[in-house]
Motif scaffolding. Structure first.
Motif, PDB file in Angstrom:
ATOM      1  N   PHE A 182      46.321  35.188  43.155  1.00 54.04           N
ATOM      2  CA  PHE A 182      46.824  36.184  41.892  1.00 54.04           C
ATOM      3  C   PHE A 182      48.430  36.117  42.254  1.00 54.04           C
ATOM      4  CE2 PHE A 182      48.469  40.975  41.626  1.00 54.04           C
ATOM      5  CZ  PHE A 182      48.799  40.625  40.264  1.00 54.04           C
ATOM      6  N   ASP A 183      48.904  35.643  43.383  1.00 52.18           N
ATOM      7  CA  ASP A 183      50.351  35.301  43.623  1.00 52.18           C
ATOM      8  C   ASP A 183      50.741  34.196  42.843  1.00 52.18           C
ATOM      9  OD1 ASP A 183      50.524  37.628  45.105  1.00 52.18           O
ATOM     10  OD2 ASP A 183      50.407  36.333  47.083  1.00 52.18           O
ATOM     11  N   TRP A 237      49.846  34.275  31.568  1.00 51.79           N
ATOM     12  CA  TRP A 237      48.533  34.872  32.167  1.00 51.79           C
ATOM     13  C   TRP A 237      48.465  36.392  32.109  1.00 51.79           C
ATOM     14  CZ3 TRP A 237      49.159  38.497  36.126  1.00 51.79           C
ATOM     15  CH2 TRP A 237      50.609  38.801  36.523  1.00 51.79           C
ATOM     16  N   THR A 238      46.965  36.647  32.254  1.00 44.75           N
ATOM     17  CA  THR A 238      46.330  37.983  32.750  1.00 44.75           C
ATOM     18  C   THR A 238      45.580  37.965  33.817  1.00 44.75           C
ATOM     19  OG1 THR A 238      47.025  38.502  30.270  1.00 44.75           O
ATOM     20  CG2 THR A 238      45.372  39.701  31.580  1.00 44.75           C
ATOM     21  N   TYR A 239      45.834  38.758  34.682  1.00 52.27           N
ATOM     22  CA  TYR A 239      44.656  38.686  35.690  1.00 52.27           C
ATOM     23  C   TYR A 239      43.886  40.214  35.829  1.00 52.27           C
ATOM     24  CZ  TYR A 239      43.337  38.088  40.678  1.00 52.27           C
ATOM     25  OH  TYR A 239      42.466  37.835  41.759  1.00 52.27           O
ATOM     26  N   PHE A 240      42.477  39.999  35.550  1.00 47.81           N
ATOM     27  CA  PHE A 240      41.699  41.380  35.413  1.00 47.81           C
ATOM     28  C   PHE A 240      41.068  41.668  36.654  1.00 47.81           C
ATOM     29  CE2 PHE A 240      38.122  42.926  32.158  1.00 47.81           C
ATOM     30  CZ  PHE A 240      38.615  44.309  32.815  1.00 47.81           C
ATOM     31  N   ILE A 300      43.409  33.899  30.788  1.00 53.27           N
ATOM     32  CA  ILE A 300      42.959  35.370  31.507  1.00 53.27           C
ATOM     33  C   ILE A 300      41.991  35.077  32.500  1.00 53.27           C
ATOM     34  CG2 ILE A 300      41.608  37.268  30.745  1.00 53.27           C
ATOM     35  CD1 ILE A 300      42.550  36.935  28.044  1.00 53.27           C
ATOM     36  N   VAL A 301      42.159  35.537  33.747  1.00 51.82           N
ATOM     37  CA  VAL A 301      41.323  35.130  34.707  1.00 51.82           C
ATOM     38  C   VAL A 301      40.629  36.282  35.278  1.00 51.82           C
ATOM     39  CG1 VAL A 301      41.630  34.458  37.065  1.00 51.82           C
ATOM     40  CG2 VAL A 301      43.017  33.554  35.656  1.00 51.82           C
ATOM     41  N   GLU A 353      43.022  28.818  21.559  1.00 47.55           N
ATOM     42  CA  GLU A 353      43.997  29.825  21.850  1.00 47.55           C
ATOM     43  C   GLU A 353      44.119  30.650  23.085  1.00 47.55           C
ATOM     44  OE1 GLU A 353      44.296  31.937  17.668  1.00 47.55           O
ATOM     45  OE2 GLU A 353      42.226  31.259  17.900  1.00 47.55           O
ATOM     46  N   VAL A 354      42.867  30.809  23.766  1.00 52.12           N
ATOM     47  CA  VAL A 354      42.852  31.416  24.905  1.00 52.12           C
ATOM     48  C   VAL A 354      41.862  30.596  25.679  1.00 52.12           C
ATOM     49  CG1 VAL A 354      42.448  33.811  26.119  1.00 52.12           C
ATOM     50  CG2 VAL A 354      43.050  33.831  23.657  1.00 52.12           C
ATOM     51  N   LEU A 355      42.117  30.511  27.165  1.00 54.19           N
ATOM     52  CA  LEU A 355      41.334  30.061  28.227  1.00 54.19           C
ATOM     53  C   LEU A 355      40.865  31.312  28.982  1.00 54.19           C
ATOM     54  CD1 LEU A 355      41.615  26.806  30.276  1.00 54.19           C
ATOM     55  CD2 LEU A 355      40.928  28.922  31.283  1.00 54.19           C
ATOM     56  N   VAL A 356      39.720  31.500  29.225  1.00 50.65           N
ATOM     57  CA  VAL A 356      39.208  32.440  30.138  1.00 50.65           C
ATOM     58  C   VAL A 356      38.630  31.664  31.189  1.00 50.65           C
ATOM     59  CG1 VAL A 356      37.681  34.521  30.463  1.00 50.65           C
ATOM     60  CG2 VAL A 356      38.723  34.088  28.139  1.00 50.65           C
ATOM     61  N   SER A 357      38.862  32.246  32.553  1.00 51.47           N
ATOM     62  CA  SER A 357      38.115  31.516  33.720  1.00 51.47           C
ATOM     63  C   SER A 357      37.438  32.939  34.284  1.00 51.47           C
ATOM     64  CB  SER A 357      39.184  31.199  34.676  1.00 51.47           C
ATOM     65  OG  SER A 357      38.570  30.726  35.938  1.00 51.47           O
ATOM     66  N   ALA A 358      35.996  32.545  34.535  1.00 55.49           N
ATOM     67  CA  ALA A 358      35.185  33.313  35.006  1.00 55.49           C
ATOM     68  C   ALA A 358      34.570  32.806  36.246  1.00 55.49           C
ATOM     69  CB  ALA A 358      33.977  34.062  34.231  1.00 55.49           C
ATOM     70  N   TYR A 359      35.315  31.837  36.754  1.00 58.14           N
ATOM     71  CA  TYR A 359      35.083  30.964  37.970  1.00 58.14           C
ATOM     72  C   TYR A 359      34.804  31.894  39.305  1.00 58.14           C
ATOM     73  CZ  TYR A 359      36.025  28.247  41.878  1.00 58.14           C
ATOM     74  OH  TYR A 359      35.716  27.689  43.461  1.00 58.14           O
TER      75      TYR A 359
END
Length: 212
Positions: A140-141, A150-153, A103-104, A67-73
């Motif tokens: 981010f752009d 998307w969500t940018y944290f 979510i990034v 359901e959600v992909l989180v990237s902590a790359y």
């Protein structure tokens, strides 16, 4: 409600904290890594798969059913521009896999400060990480212009290992500072805020930040 989360960058300091926080709350986590031997944790809700974040087909194959992909790359020093390529491959991979949300874990450099300047444009900003901050801002752009949810944290100006307090303040495009003007957050509390967002969905197609 249990979420099925696929996490890229799970071997890093922030990624590992996110993985632990999500598991702690009863979510199912798939750690997508290049070297599966680097994940030594065992949990019945944790799955480890091999995947390449630079290949949309590899992302899509690993991410289907989540359901959600989180990237902590995070890029290696000198390879900061890879953040832009990763932004594009993540968007394409999420689109192909039909994952509901991306979510990034982003950078703080493009957050606005009290005087309206972006953090990375202030005199106090460390020169050695300016290239990284610029790459984060360009990535981010790319996320902003995408057609996925998307969500940018962005973290606080200073993020480092510490305590999990569960007590912090949330912001959007402006740097969150305390009464002395400092902007900081522990890795553990950053992970709390990110998993909160997975559960609550307050910042879909938006950027947010956190600080004490």
């Amino acid at each position: 409600m249990e979420k099925k989360i696929i996490l890229f960058g799970a071997t890093g300091t922030i990624g590992r904290a996110i993985m632990h926080e999500a598991l702690r709350r009863g979510h199912r986590v798939t750690a997508a890594v290049r070297d599966t031997g680097k994940i030594t944790e065992t949990d019945e809700r944790l799955q480890v798969v091999e995947a390449d974040i630079l290949r949309p087909d590899s992302i899509a194959s690993a991410a289907r059913g989540h359901e959600v992909l989180v990237s902590a790359y995070g890029p290696k020093f000198g390879a900061e521009e890879e953040l832009l390529e990763v932004a594009r491959t993540l968007i394409e991979g999420v689109r192909r896999a039909g994952v509901e949300r991306l979510i990034v874990v982003g950078g703080a450099g493009s957050l606005k400060t009290e005087n309206g300047e972006r953090l990375m444009e202030t005199q106090e900003f460390p020169e050695e990480i300016r290239t990284l901050a610029l790459a984060h801002a360009d990535a981010f752009d790319i996320y902003q212009g995408s057609d996925v949810a998307w969500t940018y944290f962005s973290p606080a100006s200073i993020i480092e290992p510490g305590r999990r307090t569960g007590s912090f303040r949330i912001g959007t495009d402006w740097l969150v500072t305390d009464e002395t003007g400092h902007s900081r957050i522990s890795v553990e509390d950053y992970a709390v805020a990110l998993v909160d967002e997975i559960e609550e969905g307050q910042f879909v197609n938006a950027r947010f930040t956190v600080g004490y």
